[in-house]
Enzyme design. Structure first.
Site, PDB file in Angstrom:
ATOM      1  N   LYS A 149      43.724  39.181  30.618  1.00 26.94           N
ATOM      2  CA  LYS A 149      42.356  39.014  31.542  1.00 26.94           C
ATOM      3  C   LYS A 149      41.093  39.315  30.808  1.00 26.94           C
ATOM      4  O   LYS A 149      40.337  39.829  29.697  1.00 26.94           O
ATOM      5  CB  LYS A 149      42.373  40.767  32.440  1.00 26.94           C
ATOM      6  CG  LYS A 149      40.987  41.181  33.449  1.00 26.94           C
ATOM      7  CD  LYS A 149      41.602  42.220  34.071  1.00 26.94           C
ATOM      8  CE  LYS A 149      41.007  43.037  35.110  1.00 26.94           C
ATOM      9  NZ  LYS A 149      40.040  42.298  36.155  1.00 26.94           N
ATOM     10  N   GLU A 181      44.902  33.250  44.224  1.00 24.80           N
ATOM     11  CA  GLU A 181      44.233  34.100  44.075  1.00 24.80           C
ATOM     12  C   GLU A 181      42.618  34.491  44.515  1.00 24.80           C
ATOM     13  O   GLU A 181      42.194  32.961  44.800  1.00 24.80           O
ATOM     14  CB  GLU A 181      44.658  35.489  42.963  1.00 24.80           C
ATOM     15  CG  GLU A 181      43.362  34.870  41.730  1.00 24.80           C
ATOM     16  CD  GLU A 181      43.515  35.149  40.674  1.00 24.80           C
ATOM     17  OE1 GLU A 181      44.678  36.618  40.988  1.00 24.80           O
ATOM     18  OE2 GLU A 181      43.852  35.158  39.304  1.00 24.80           O
ATOM     19  N   LEU A 205      46.387  37.276  38.245  1.00 28.83           N
ATOM     20  CA  LEU A 205      46.256  38.039  37.357  1.00 28.83           C
ATOM     21  C   LEU A 205      47.016  39.266  37.769  1.00 28.83           C
ATOM     22  O   LEU A 205      47.165  39.420  38.771  1.00 28.83           O
ATOM     23  CB  LEU A 205      44.720  38.578  37.691  1.00 28.83           C
ATOM     24  CG  LEU A 205      44.489  39.967  36.590  1.00 28.83           C
ATOM     25  CD1 LEU A 205      44.654  39.623  35.271  1.00 28.83           C
ATOM     26  CD2 LEU A 205      43.090  40.585  36.698  1.00 28.83           C
TER      27      LEU A 205
HETATM   28  N1  PDD Z   1      38.562  41.588  39.233  1.00 29.79           N
HETATM   29  N2  PDD Z   1      42.458  38.721  40.390  1.00 29.79           N
HETATM   30  C1  PDD Z   1      41.265  38.819  39.842  1.00 29.79           C
HETATM   31  C2  PDD Z   1      40.704  36.664  38.859  1.00 29.79           C
HETATM   32  C3  PDD Z   1      40.880  39.502  39.065  1.00 29.79           C
HETATM   33  O1  PDD Z   1      39.758  39.299  38.423  1.00 29.79           O
HETATM   34  C4  PDD Z   1      40.966  40.747  40.133  1.00 29.79           C
HETATM   35  C5  PDD Z   1      40.198  42.523  39.511  1.00 29.79           C
HETATM   36  C6  PDD Z   1      42.525  41.275  39.939  1.00 29.79           C
HETATM   37  C7  PDD Z   1      42.846  42.577  40.628  1.00 29.79           C
HETATM   38  O2  PDD Z   1      43.264  43.332  39.721  1.00 29.79           O
HETATM   39  P1  PDD Z   1      43.071  44.770  39.530  1.00 29.79           P
HETATM   40  O3  PDD Z   1      44.416  45.237  41.021  1.00 29.79           O
HETATM   41  O4  PDD Z   1      43.594  44.862  38.009  1.00 29.79           O
HETATM   42  O5  PDD Z   1      41.833  45.335  39.869  1.00 29.79           O
HETATM   43  C8  PDD Z   1      42.903  39.632  40.904  1.00 29.79           C
HETATM   44  C9  PDD Z   1      38.188  42.416  38.741  1.00 29.79           C
HETATM   45  C10 PDD Z   1      37.954  44.629  39.831  1.00 29.79           C
HETATM   46  C11 PDD Z   1      36.644  42.489  38.348  1.00 29.79           C
HETATM   47  O6  PDD Z   1      36.727  41.859  37.903  1.00 29.79           O
HETATM   48  O7  PDD Z   1      35.347  43.561  38.714  1.00 29.79           O
END
Ligand code: PDD
Length: 285
Positions: A149, A181, A205
């Site tokens: 991330k 995604e 992710l």
């Molecule tokens: N984004 N895929 C990507 C590319 C992401 O950036 C995110 C999360 C997710 C979902 O992950 P999670 O369920 O752990 O939030 C999947 C966050 C919310 C952001 O960048 O604001």
């Protein structure tokens, strides 16, 4: 009210929190982040975010500068100081400041750690959950380690702008014909009652919301298949939705200008959203 933010051990008014121009987060996007949601003043899935943070740091050989207990304390203190009822906590850790060089600086270079809050009153009552999102498909042009991330979010940001320009809310990224995604969320389709979402790997992710939602779906006897699905399958799906810490479960009703299924919010997405919000509130700390 001026926000109080956290920077390298200190709680500061946001306009007094300054980071070096030599910070590798600024120069190389050499840093990782987490976004944790807050409902009713409590943290959702803190444990999952802390575990993923550790994994992202390890993959980049950055020594974690803060223990899990201390991190929890900082999250709670920011919620308290900023009187957050519903909202988000953003956390970023970079490899710190060093003279510009592609090679990593010595391992004892102090990391930069930043946390700040974003108040989002009514986060769980997002009206978009009633109408659903419109998405477009775009080519996935990100780097190959999307499971880490990192803060290199330029392409997702461009994708969001492409979606806006097309009159949509978001974009689903496609690689070799398969959906990876959304720009900042995981993507799902529903076909004949079965929930289909891409399997874990370097291509996406590993969403914390994804893990919880799939667990709840299985507990509710819903059928789940973790595999890549094509853009054509998505266009032919009965329903679609996304998950993320900021959107929870959000229905998708249109893809590339055409309705998905009936073009209305689907039952599976609605039910999963309800279960996710209820269960997450109960387990929040
Ligand atoms: N984004 N895929 C990507 C590319 C992401 O950036 C995110 C999360 C997710 C979902 O992950 P999670 O369920 O752990 O939030 C999947 C966050 C919310 C952001 O960048 O604001």
């Amino acid at each position: 009210m001026t926000r109080t933010v956290y920077l390298n051990g200190a709680y500061l008014p946001e306009d007094q929190a300054k980071v070096s121009i030599f910070d590798r987060g600024f120069l190389f996007a050499d840093g990782v982040y987490e976004v944790t949601s807050v409902l009713g003043g409590k943290l959702l899935d803190f444990e999952g975010h802390a575990v993923r943070l550790q994994r992202s740091l390890s993959e980049l050989e950055i020594t974690n500068p803060i223990s899990k207990d201390d991190l929890l304390e900082v999250h709670r203190e920011l919620v308290r100081l900023n009187e957050i009822d519903d909202g988000l906590i953003y956390l970023q850790i970079t490899r710190g400041a060093a003279d510009r060089d592609f090679a990593y600086p010595p391992a004892d270079t102090p990391c930069t750690i930043v946390l700040f809050t974003q108040a989002k009153p009514g986060l769980a009552e997002n009206p978009m959950a009633q109408t659903g999102l419109k998405v477009i498909s775009i080519e996935d042009q990100r780097w190959g380690r999307r499971d880490i991330k990192t803060v290199q979010l330029l392409y997702p940001s461009m994708g969001k702008m492409m979606a806006k320009a097309a009159g949509a809310h978001d974009a689903w990224m496609v690689e070799d014909g398969f959906v990876t995604e959304g720009t900042s969320n995981n993507a799902y389709i529903v076909k004949n009652g079965k929930i289909i979402t891409r399997h874990l790997g370097h291509e996406i992710l590993h969403g914390i919301t994804r893990a919880a939602v799939l667990r709840f779906a299985r507990e509710a006897q819903m059928e789940v298949e973790e595999r890549a699905f094509t853009l054509d399958e998505a266009k032919d799906a009965d329903e679609a939705f996304i998950t993320s810490a900021s959107m929870f479960v959000m229905p998708v009703v249109e893809l590339d200008g055409a309705p998905i299924g009936t073009g209305k919010v689907g039952q599976v997405a609605s039910r999963l959203r309800e279960i996710y919000v209820d269960e997450s509130r109960k387990a929040a700390i």
